[in-house]
Design a protein around this motif. Sequence first.
Motif, PDB file in Angstrom:
ATOM      1  N   MET A   1     -24.621  -0.180 -16.731  1.00 61.52           N
ATOM      2  CA  MET A   1     -23.330  -0.636 -16.226  1.00 61.52           C
ATOM      3  C   MET A   1     -23.475  -2.050 -15.661  1.00 61.52           C
ATOM      4  O   MET A   1     -24.365  -2.301 -14.846  1.00 61.52           O
TER       5      MET A   1
ATOM      6  N   ARG B   1     -28.170   5.618 -10.518  1.00 62.55           N
ATOM      7  CA  ARG B   1     -26.891   5.547 -11.223  1.00 62.55           C
ATOM      8  C   ARG B   1     -27.107   5.509 -12.728  1.00 62.55           C
ATOM      9  O   ARG B   1     -28.206   5.229 -13.219  1.00 62.55           O
TER      10      ARG B   1
ATOM     11  N   THR C   1     -27.218  -1.831 -14.107  1.00 63.89           N
ATOM     12  CA  THR C   1     -27.930  -0.693 -13.529  1.00 63.89           C
ATOM     13  C   THR C   1     -29.022  -0.189 -14.474  1.00 63.89           C
ATOM     14  O   THR C   1     -28.902  -0.304 -15.689  1.00 63.89           O
TER      15      THR C   1
ATOM     16  N   GLU D   1     -17.296  -1.722 -12.933  1.00 62.77           N
ATOM     17  CA  GLU D   1     -17.684  -2.063 -14.300  1.00 62.77           C
ATOM     18  C   GLU D   1     -16.398  -2.280 -15.084  1.00 62.77           C
ATOM     19  O   GLU D   1     -15.496  -1.446 -15.059  1.00 62.77           O
TER      20      GLU D   1
ATOM     21  N   THR E   1     -22.312  -4.161 -13.042  1.00 66.17           N
ATOM     22  CA  THR E   1     -21.594  -4.005 -11.779  1.00 66.17           C
ATOM     23  C   THR E   1     -21.023  -5.355 -11.327  1.00 66.17           C
ATOM     24  O   THR E   1     -21.297  -6.394 -11.919  1.00 66.17           O
TER      25      THR E   1
ATOM     26  N   GLY F   1     -19.885   6.200 -12.411  1.00 68.92           N
ATOM     27  CA  GLY F   1     -19.895   5.863 -13.827  1.00 68.92           C
ATOM     28  C   GLY F   1     -18.705   6.392 -14.594  1.00 68.92           C
ATOM     29  O   GLY F   1     -18.652   6.273 -15.821  1.00 68.92           O
TER      30      GLY F   1
ATOM     31  N   THR G   1     -18.736   2.259 -10.259  1.00 63.85           N
ATOM     32  CA  THR G   1     -20.155   2.067 -10.533  1.00 63.85           C
ATOM     33  C   THR G   1     -21.053   3.023  -9.751  1.00 63.85           C
ATOM     34  O   THR G   1     -22.266   3.021  -9.956  1.00 63.85           O
TER      35      THR G   1
END
Length: 371
Positions: free
Chosen positions: A330, A326, A318, A347, A332, A36, A33
């Motif tokens: 995602m 970031r 995110t 993720e 997290t 990515g 995360t």
Amino acid sequence: MSGRWDEASRRMRLRIDETAAEVATGFPNYADTDTGVWTRSADGFWTGGFWGGLLALTAADSGSPRYARLADDVAERLTVRASSDTAFRGFLFFYGAGVAHLTGKSVTARDAALAGARGLAASFNHDAGLIPLGSQAEESDAVGAGAANIDAVPGTVALLAWAARETDRPELAGMARAHAQRHVEYCLREDGSVCQSAAFDEWDGTLLRRYTHKGRSDDSTWARAQAWAMLGFAQATHWVGPEFAGPATTVADWWIEQLPADRVAPWDFSAGPDEPRDTSATAIAAAALLKLAALVPGRPRYREHAAAMVDTLTTFVTPAGAGDHRRPGMLTGGCFDPRRGVATDAELVWGDYFLLESLLGLRGVLDPADL
């Protein structure tokens, strides 16, 4: 709340667009995360179907045929796994193909889903009354013809029962019912908690012992096992019959009673406060509660609990704030396998899937009970 759900869905679509552009081969599994970057599986592992499901849900939400075409490509690529000896084909083919057919009536996805259902049916042990975990199940130990996992109920039961309706083969529905019932017997404890795995006599189905692959101990409750049971028994209630509403509400009530005040499950319910939590288990459970709210009369609180859990989960999507640079979208805080130290704060593609399914259910884009 609806504005938060809309925004989380928008961010997740950005992540799906980015992943689709980057993942030319293989299937997304889990991602760091910070960067990515996805760790991918070459053949789908047990998780590849959730990527197809994400694309199918995005097609339903957006109305764009581009996502439907991408989902069809995933379904076609998974078809080679139809004869693999693993009960986790239920995950691969219900989510990787069945969801695309149920939401978009894709002929390509229907064909792939039926291939997966035929493969599962061929693995059914008529003496024991279930589909065993199988020799190629994606676990490191204790697999084969005498092993069962609660993870093999969601997707599997729905896929077989759906295929029974599509092909007018009631024996497939019978397999779905027997498979779900065996896992109620094997995995549901008297207090409403769930043990992940079981060993059984393959000649008559007698339970030999309970244990866990991923939880802290054989006597603890791995959060994802409880969530998979909630989902699997909810799907059985919809696809097979109301006799599964009892087990489904039993495991759901246990979850609600044990969930911490912040509404995010620990990776195992015996875990201490400094150990990882698991947003993916929480997302699975939210999706299950939304199904049960629609399926079981007099349980509106299930939707309320699911909505509160999803609200919390959106804070894990995110960016987490103005200074968070970031990649957007995602989820997290997913915990894959702390026993082996794999992706303990990451993720996870199935976490993404079940959060998006829950968001679409809460927003009224789809009926949660249908999936």
